[in-house]
Design an enzyme around this catalytic site. Structure first.
Site, PDB file in Angstrom:
ATOM      1  NE  ARG A  47      12.381  -1.630   1.440  1.00 39.47           N
ATOM      2  CZ  ARG A  47      12.952  -0.747   2.157  1.00 39.47           C
ATOM      3  NH1 ARG A  47      13.691   0.221   2.954  1.00 39.47           N
ATOM      4  NH2 ARG A  47      13.731  -0.011   0.747  1.00 39.47           N
ATOM      5  CB  ALA A  58       3.810  -0.500   2.514  1.00 40.95           C
ATOM      6  CB  CYS A  75      -0.431   0.184   1.224  1.00 40.96           C
ATOM      7  SG  CYS A  75       0.116   0.648   2.841  1.00 40.96           S
ATOM      8  CG  HIS A 122       7.832   4.763  -3.986  1.00 42.08           C
ATOM      9  ND1 HIS A 122       7.917   4.070  -4.581  1.00 42.08           N
ATOM     10  CD2 HIS A 122       8.042   4.260  -2.902  1.00 42.08           C
ATOM     11  CE1 HIS A 122       7.900   2.751  -4.420  1.00 42.08           C
ATOM     12  NE2 HIS A 122       7.976   2.438  -3.311  1.00 42.08           N
TER      13      HIS A 122
HETATM   14 FE1  CFM Z   1      13.228   0.887  -5.307  1.00 44.58          FE
HETATM   15 FE2  CFM Z   1      12.818  -1.884  -5.512  1.00 44.58          FE
HETATM   16 FE3  CFM Z   1      11.017  -0.073  -3.876  1.00 44.58          FE
HETATM   17 FE4  CFM Z   1      13.759  -1.130  -3.037  1.00 44.58          FE
HETATM   18 FE5  CFM Z   1      12.479  -2.121  -2.009  1.00 44.58          FE
HETATM   19 FE6  CFM Z   1      11.936  -3.342  -4.208  1.00 44.58          FE
HETATM   20 FE7  CFM Z   1      10.406  -2.046  -2.626  1.00 44.58          FE
HETATM   21 MO1  CFM Z   1      10.862  -4.925  -1.812  1.00 44.58          MO
HETATM   22  S1  CFM Z   1      14.634  -1.248  -5.455  1.00 44.58           S
HETATM   23  S2  CFM Z   1      12.604   1.426  -3.632  1.00 44.58           S
HETATM   24  S3  CFM Z   1      14.296  -1.329  -1.733  1.00 44.58           S
HETATM   25  S4  CFM Z   1      11.127  -0.053  -6.219  1.00 44.58           S
HETATM   26  S5  CFM Z   1      12.422  -3.984  -2.790  1.00 44.58           S
HETATM   27  S6  CFM Z   1      12.141  -3.696  -6.074  1.00 44.58           S
HETATM   28  S7  CFM Z   1       9.547  -3.943  -4.547  1.00 44.58           S
HETATM   29  S8  CFM Z   1      11.350  -2.545  -0.721  1.00 44.58           S
HETATM   30  S9  CFM Z   1       9.097  -0.159  -2.528  1.00 44.58           S
END
Ligand code: CFM
Length: 548
Positions: free
Chosen positions: A105, A74, A71, A201
């Site tokens: 994580r 997260a 989500c 993000h």
């Molecule tokens: Fe970038 Fe990723 Fe992500 Fe990531 Fe991650 Fe991820 Fe993630 Mo899991 S590199 S920041 S450190 S998009 S592994 S493939 S899914 S937490 S949001």
């Protein structure tokens, strides 16, 4: 006993028609769902001019489909802000949301003084707050955290109920900032805000840019000042990258946000170059820092030894200083022999084996390069939540349709800072660098680097996962904890590329060696062929547990 190769049918990409598989995957869906999935499952085809097919991405998951996604909360709290060590991150919401963001994580840190990562701060909302409002409890929680820890900064993360009942976390943040005299800021990152963690993000990028970046103008000592954006120190990756920068004499001011903290973010705008590792999660901040402060950004990748060497050379070329160029070459020359030795040894046992990668975003791309280094092929890959530009490259940005779900997320209007905007390179220098092959503010996407005829799948469902495994019989599947045990039950090793299981680092030179060895162990172990579910060996059990 059969050999390992006899047990596996060893299907090659050439033996299978991907269009047929796509048809088969879609055949189980109702017409409307199939029509949508058809645009999210694409057979890759890179044209001579580098053109790639269009894919549908960053769109809502069809209810009922088992998705890998998380989500918005997260993405904001867990992913971007979670790895920071000295900001107290308070989750405003019921305790369940807090629990799932609590050190699950594997982002590591070497905090000099404060380290709040092992704590889980939550307002633990109850029925009473849901009905009468939770601002009072939030105020109390901030005060309590301050009294206990006296942190430099406190941030607040809104979970779903907070948005539904309308608590004004930003007003509380302003009030407490004034009262306590430290930085307090909030993120409206309610879980439902976007179609996935990707929205979180963007919200985190906006918040950190508005509330922290640029607060400290101190010019630090050191040559070749950079920030590393989109590296979260999972399994110690940042430590290995920092080691390499140290050897090269490159000064790392701040990482967003692995092994980093408040002071580093506040000072990041004094750097001369931004490196973007995970494009998906942090491109917004890179763009905003360029607009406001004049810091250019380049895409780099420290996953894979080749990628690391290439990225270091790019940085050296950017600073255009023979001293740095030589030093980078020395470091590469020193590190590569061991990587190549282990790589060659592992390659003998891994060459030709097949991998599938379905991770959030960047990693599905970057880890293909590591597999290539030991002779393994990626037969299918995709992202959970990335956008079209992560698949097709940033040149499609102007063509991306902005839907209601994305419109939800604020696009900050950023202008040159009247005093602090300073272009790091003049037009002539930029032209020269471009002539040397350095591309600024660009990412070419995953498809460009994948073979033709492989299936690129956005937001893969669990049904599709099982089908693909059945058809392709890959040697390894890379995904996360939600998929791990279901896939392992089908007799296939699963490498977690989110948490790295218990391993890592996998970045940089030493990380590449770790990864080669780990994959060698996983794909060449016989253990998975010994695993049989009880009903596979004793079919009568099926009857015993049946309804009638
Ligand atoms: Fe970038 Fe990723 Fe992500 Fe990531 Fe991650 Fe991820 Fe993630 Mo899991 S590199 S920041 S450190 S998009 S592994 S493939 S899914 S937490 S949001």
């Amino acid at each position: 006993m059969k050999t390992l190769d006899e047990e596996k049918s060893g299907v090659g990409i050439e033996d299978i028609n991907p269009d047929e598989i796509k048809k088969e995957l879609l055949s189980r869906y109702p017409t409307k769902v199939a029509r949508k999935r058809a645009k999210q499952i694409v057979v890759n085809k890179v044209g001579e001019d580098g053109e790639v097919p269009e894919i549908l991405a960053n769109t809502r998951t069809t209810p009922g489909i088992i998705t890998q996604r998380g989500c918005t909360y997260a993405g904001c709290k867990g992913v971007i802000m979670g790895p920071t060590n000295d900001i107290v991150n308070i989750t405003h919401g019921p305790i369940g949301c807090g629990f799932y963001s609590w050190l699950t994580r594997r982002n590591q840190t070497r905090a000099e003084k404060e380290n709040f990562i092992p704590y889980c701060f939550s307002t633990d909302m109850q029925d009473e707050e849901i009905i009468f409002g939770g601002e009072k409890k939030l105020r109390q929680a901030i005060q309590e955290a301050y009294d206990l820890f006296k942190p430099k900064a406190i941030s607040i993360f809104a979970t779903c109920p907070v948005g539904l009942i309308g608590d004004d976390i930003h007003a509380v943040a302003r009030e407490m900032k004034e009262k306590l005299g430290i930085n307090v800021f909030g993120f409206s990152c309610e879980g439902y805000k976007g179609v996935s963690q990707s929205a979180g993000h963007h919200i985190a990028n906006n918040g950190i840019f508005m509330h922290v970046v640029g607060l400290d103008d101190t010019v630090k000592e050191g040559d070749y000042k950079i920030n590393l954006l989109g590296e979260y120190n999972i399994g110690g990756d940042s430590f290995e990258i920092e080691r390499i920068f140290g050897q090269c004499g490159i000064t790392l001011l701040s990482t967003f946000s692995g092994n980093s903290g408040y002071d580093q973010f506040a000072n990041a705008h004094t750097a001369d170059l931004n490196l973007v590792m995970c494009h998906r999660s942090i491109n917004y901040l890179a763009d905003m820092m360029e607009k406001k402060f004049g810091i250019p950004w380049i895409k780099i990748n420290f996953i894979s030894a080749e990628g690391t060497a290439k990225s270091l050379r790019k940085i050296a070329r950017y600073f255009d200083d023979p001293k740095l160029i030589d030093r980078v070459e020395e470091v590469i020359a020193r590190e590569m022999p061991e990587v190549e030795k282990v790589g060659a040894e592992v390659r003998e046992r891994c060459e030709g084996k097949l991998a599938m990668l379905f991770v959030g975003a960047s990693r599905s791309h970057h880890y293909q390069l590591l597999f290539n280094e030991i002779g393994m092929q990626t037969i299918s890959a995709g992202y959970e939540f990335a956008h079209r530009d992560d698949y097709e490259g940033r040149e499609v940005l102007p063509d991306i349709k902005v839907e209601a779900d994305s419109r939800n997320i604020e696009e900050l209007e950023v202008e040159h800072d009247p005093e602090r905007y300073r272009p790091r390179k003049n037009a002539e220098e930029i032209k020269k660098l471009k002539g040397q092959g350095i591309t600024f503010s660009d990412y070419k996407g995953i498809m460009f680097e994948m073979r033709n005829q492989v299936l690129v799948i956005d937001d893969i469902s669990h049904y599709e996962t099982e089908k693909l495994i059945e058809i392709y019989k890959p040697d390894i599947f890379c995904a996360g904890i939600k998929e791990k045990y279901a896939i392992q039950k089908s007799g296939l090793p699963l490498k977690q590329l989110h948490s790295y299981d218990y391993g890592g680092p996998y970045a940089g030179f030493k990380g590449a060696i770790n990864f080669y060895r780990e994959i060698d162990r996983m794909v060449n172990s016989r253990i998975w062929s010994y695993i049989k579910a009880p009903w596979q060996e004793s079919p009568e059990l099926t009857a015993k547990y049946a309804w009638k």
